[in-house]
Design an enzyme around this catalytic site. Structure first.
Site, mmCIF file in Angstrom:
data_model
loop_
_atom_site.group_PDB
_atom_site.id
_atom_site.type_symbol
_atom_site.label_atom_id
_atom_site.label_comp_id
_atom_site.label_asym_id
_atom_site.label_seq_id
_atom_site.Cartn_x
_atom_site.Cartn_y
_atom_site.Cartn_z
ATOM 1 N N PRO A 16 0.849 -1.199 0.000
ATOM 2 C CA PRO A 16 0.000 0.000 0.000
ATOM 3 C C PRO A 16 0.876 1.237 0.000
ATOM 4 O O PRO A 16 1.766 1.373 0.841
ATOM 5 C CB PRO A 16 -0.795 -0.133 1.308
ATOM 6 C CG PRO A 16 0.040 -1.013 2.183
ATOM 7 C CD PRO A 16 0.790 -1.931 1.268
ATOM 8 N N MET A 17 0.652 2.141 -0.968
ATOM 9 C CA MET A 17 1.491 3.330 -1.096
ATOM 10 C C MET A 17 0.615 4.554 -1.330
ATOM 11 O O MET A 17 -0.143 4.600 -2.313
ATOM 12 C CB MET A 17 2.494 3.150 -2.238
ATOM 13 C CG MET A 17 3.536 2.072 -1.966
ATOM 14 S SD MET A 17 4.652 1.763 -3.366
ATOM 15 C CE MET A 17 3.581 0.790 -4.448
ATOM 16 N N GLN A 69 -6.353 -1.358 3.446
ATOM 17 C CA GLN A 69 -5.528 -0.991 4.593
ATOM 18 C C GLN A 69 -6.148 0.192 5.326
ATOM 19 O O GLN A 69 -6.468 1.217 4.717
ATOM 20 C CB GLN A 69 -4.097 -0.633 4.200
ATOM 21 C CG GLN A 69 -3.245 -0.417 5.460
ATOM 22 C CD GLN A 69 -1.819 0.004 5.191
ATOM 23 O OE1 GLN A 69 -1.574 1.107 4.727
ATOM 24 N NE2 GLN A 69 -0.879 -0.890 5.499
ATOM 25 N N CYS A 99 3.372 3.001 9.191
ATOM 26 C CA CYS A 99 3.581 4.317 8.591
ATOM 27 C C CYS A 99 4.300 5.233 9.577
ATOM 28 O O CYS A 99 3.845 5.411 10.707
ATOM 29 C CB CYS A 99 2.238 4.929 8.201
ATOM 30 S SG CYS A 99 2.370 6.592 7.495
ATOM 31 N N LYS A 138 0.287 -4.787 9.324
ATOM 32 C CA LYS A 138 1.574 -4.439 8.695
ATOM 33 C C LYS A 138 2.335 -3.569 9.678
ATOM 34 O O LYS A 138 1.822 -2.542 10.126
ATOM 35 C CB LYS A 138 1.385 -3.708 7.368
ATOM 36 C CG LYS A 138 2.700 -3.437 6.636
ATOM 37 C CD LYS A 138 2.444 -2.868 5.232
ATOM 38 C CE LYS A 138 3.758 -2.790 4.443
ATOM 39 N NZ LYS A 138 4.672 -1.746 4.945
ATOM 40 N N HIS A 170 7.845 -4.792 7.726
ATOM 41 C CA HIS A 170 8.831 -3.962 7.038
ATOM 42 C C HIS A 170 10.114 -4.045 7.860
ATOM 43 O O HIS A 170 10.145 -3.644 9.017
ATOM 44 C CB HIS A 170 8.336 -2.516 6.950
ATOM 45 C CG HIS A 170 9.217 -1.621 6.134
ATOM 46 N ND1 HIS A 170 8.724 -0.545 5.420
ATOM 47 C CD2 HIS A 170 10.551 -1.629 5.913
ATOM 48 C CE1 HIS A 170 9.726 0.063 4.808
ATOM 49 N NE2 HIS A 170 10.847 -0.578 5.101
ATOM 50 N N GLY A 211 10.424 -4.313 2.346
ATOM 51 C CA GLY A 211 11.500 -3.364 2.556
ATOM 52 C C GLY A 211 12.716 -3.639 1.689
ATOM 53 O O GLY A 211 13.414 -4.634 1.887
ATOM 54 N N GLY A 212 12.957 -2.787 0.698
ATOM 55 C CA GLY A 212 14.171 -2.875 -0.097
ATOM 56 C C GLY A 212 14.223 -4.013 -1.093
ATOM 57 O O GLY A 212 15.270 -4.266 -1.691
ATOM 58 N N ARG A 234 7.940 0.093 -4.224
ATOM 59 C CA ARG A 234 8.320 1.017 -5.299
ATOM 60 C C ARG A 234 8.767 0.320 -6.576
ATOM 61 O O ARG A 234 8.483 0.801 -7.683
ATOM 62 C CB ARG A 234 9.411 1.966 -4.786
ATOM 63 C CG ARG A 234 8.865 3.048 -3.855
ATOM 64 C CD ARG A 234 9.974 3.766 -3.116
ATOM 65 N NE ARG A 234 10.576 2.929 -2.082
ATOM 66 C CZ ARG A 234 11.680 3.250 -1.424
ATOM 67 N NH1 ARG A 234 12.314 4.359 -1.713
ATOM 68 N NH2 ARG A 234 12.152 2.441 -0.492
#
Length: 335
Positions: A16-17, A69, A99, A138, A170, A211-212, A234
């Site tokens: 979710p972004m 979310q 977040c 999350k 994360h 993450g990453g 991303r």
């Protein structure tokens, strides 16, 4: 025990972004992969419950499996928001405890809740009581001066005790003071080993890592190491063909690689319907800019859409004209 459809889908999910994974983005991503689990942007419980912003729950049926979310910290408010999400037909309700922002109108939410595991457990229990849809969490590995190797297992034990069986971690701390939300996505070091240890310590929980992670090869390595799922953010957005178009055969062992050129053509009816409802082309096409990332013609594709999609009257013709700019040698390889 048979896995649920959404649990299977969470083998690979798109994070979710905010401002990115809206309903247009998710529809586009679903054309690239039939299998991955998609998440909404974070929707705050106060916006739904107090603000009546039910339009935030809108999505296309084709997006399934799709998770909602939620952000918030009031158990009763989150319970009502979960009820609304379940009524809207979401396949999962996820609570944001990751977040790196510490305030909204309703008070604390996001990663700051890592400091209040009892409250998170109360929220999870209330949300589950209010909905038949599974509630997941999350989170981060910790915040600020916490020692993740101590606080993360205690946190997981607390939410597991409240009935949470699926969590996405994360693998970075969040620094609530001193780092911006953007900096919190990159600067704190990753600790993948700790997440792997949590799977060994909590074998009955479905644990995904975030993450990453930028490639399907990395994702496969984490799955092979024993984790239940991988969440990519991303990279899935900026280079969707490399991640999502390959995901079904590589991660799920189903189907074939999606053809990005075919996906563009399949977006045309969706865009036409969006325009007929008063929408604008750029609201959809902005999510498609990275589709040919790294391929011949990608720059021309991005330029035409970036410069032209905001113009009055812009529609599918612009999308198809931009597609014509993609180099022929790429077109011959698509499929």
């Amino acid at each position: 025990m048979l896995k649920s459809k959404v649990e299977k889908a969470e083998r690979l999910s798109v994070a979710p972004m905010m401002d990115w994974t809206d309903r247009h983005c998710r529809y586009f991503h679903r054309l690239l992969s039939r299998e991955v689990l998609l998440y909404t942007e974070m929707v705050t419980a106060p916006a739904l419950v107090r603000g009546g912003a039910l339009h935030l729950l809108e999505y296309s049926p084709q997006e399934h499996p799709v998770a909602l979310q939620l952000g918030g910290s009031d158990p009763s408010e989150l319970a009502e928001a979960a009820r609304l999400g379940a009524r809207a037909g979401y396949d999962e309700i996820n609570l944001n405890v990751g977040c790196p922002s510490d305030r909204v109108q309703s008070g604390a939410f996001g990663a700051v809740l890592m400091l209040q595991p009892d409250l998170v457990a109360e929220c999870v229990a209330a949300m589950q009581e209010a909905s038949d849809v599974e509630v997941t969490v999350k989170c981060r590995i910790g915040v600020d001066e916490q020692r993740p190797e101590e606080t993360l297992p205690a946190f997981l034990a607390r939410i597991r005790g409240a009935g949470c069986r699926r969590v996405t971690i994360h693998a970075r701390k969040a620094w609530l003071q001193g780092l911006s939300p953007k900096e919190n996505r990159d600067i704190p070091p990753l600790d993948y080993d700790l997440v792997l240890k949590m799977k060994r310590d909590f074998p009955d929980m479905h644990i995904s890592i975030n993450g990453g992670i930028t490639t399907l090869q990395q994702a496969r390595a984490f799955l092979d190491a024993g984790l239940d799922g991988v969440m990519i953010g991303r990279a899935a957005y900026h280079d969707p063909a490399s991640v999502l178009a390959e995901a079904d055969p590589v991660i799920f062992g189903t189907g074939m690689r999606s053809d990005p050129v075919e996906v563009v053509h399949r977006m045309v009816p969706y865009i036409e319907a969006h325009l007929a409802e008063g929408g604008k082309l750029h609201q959809v096409s902005r999510h498609m800019l990275g589709l040919f990332s790294g391929q011949p013609g990608a720059r021309a594709w991005r330029r035409m859409l970036s410069e032209g999609a905001h113009r009055p009257g812009a529609g599918p013709d612009l999308l198809l004209a931009a597609l014509d700019e993609v180099a022929p040698d790429h077109l011959s390889q698509a499929g």
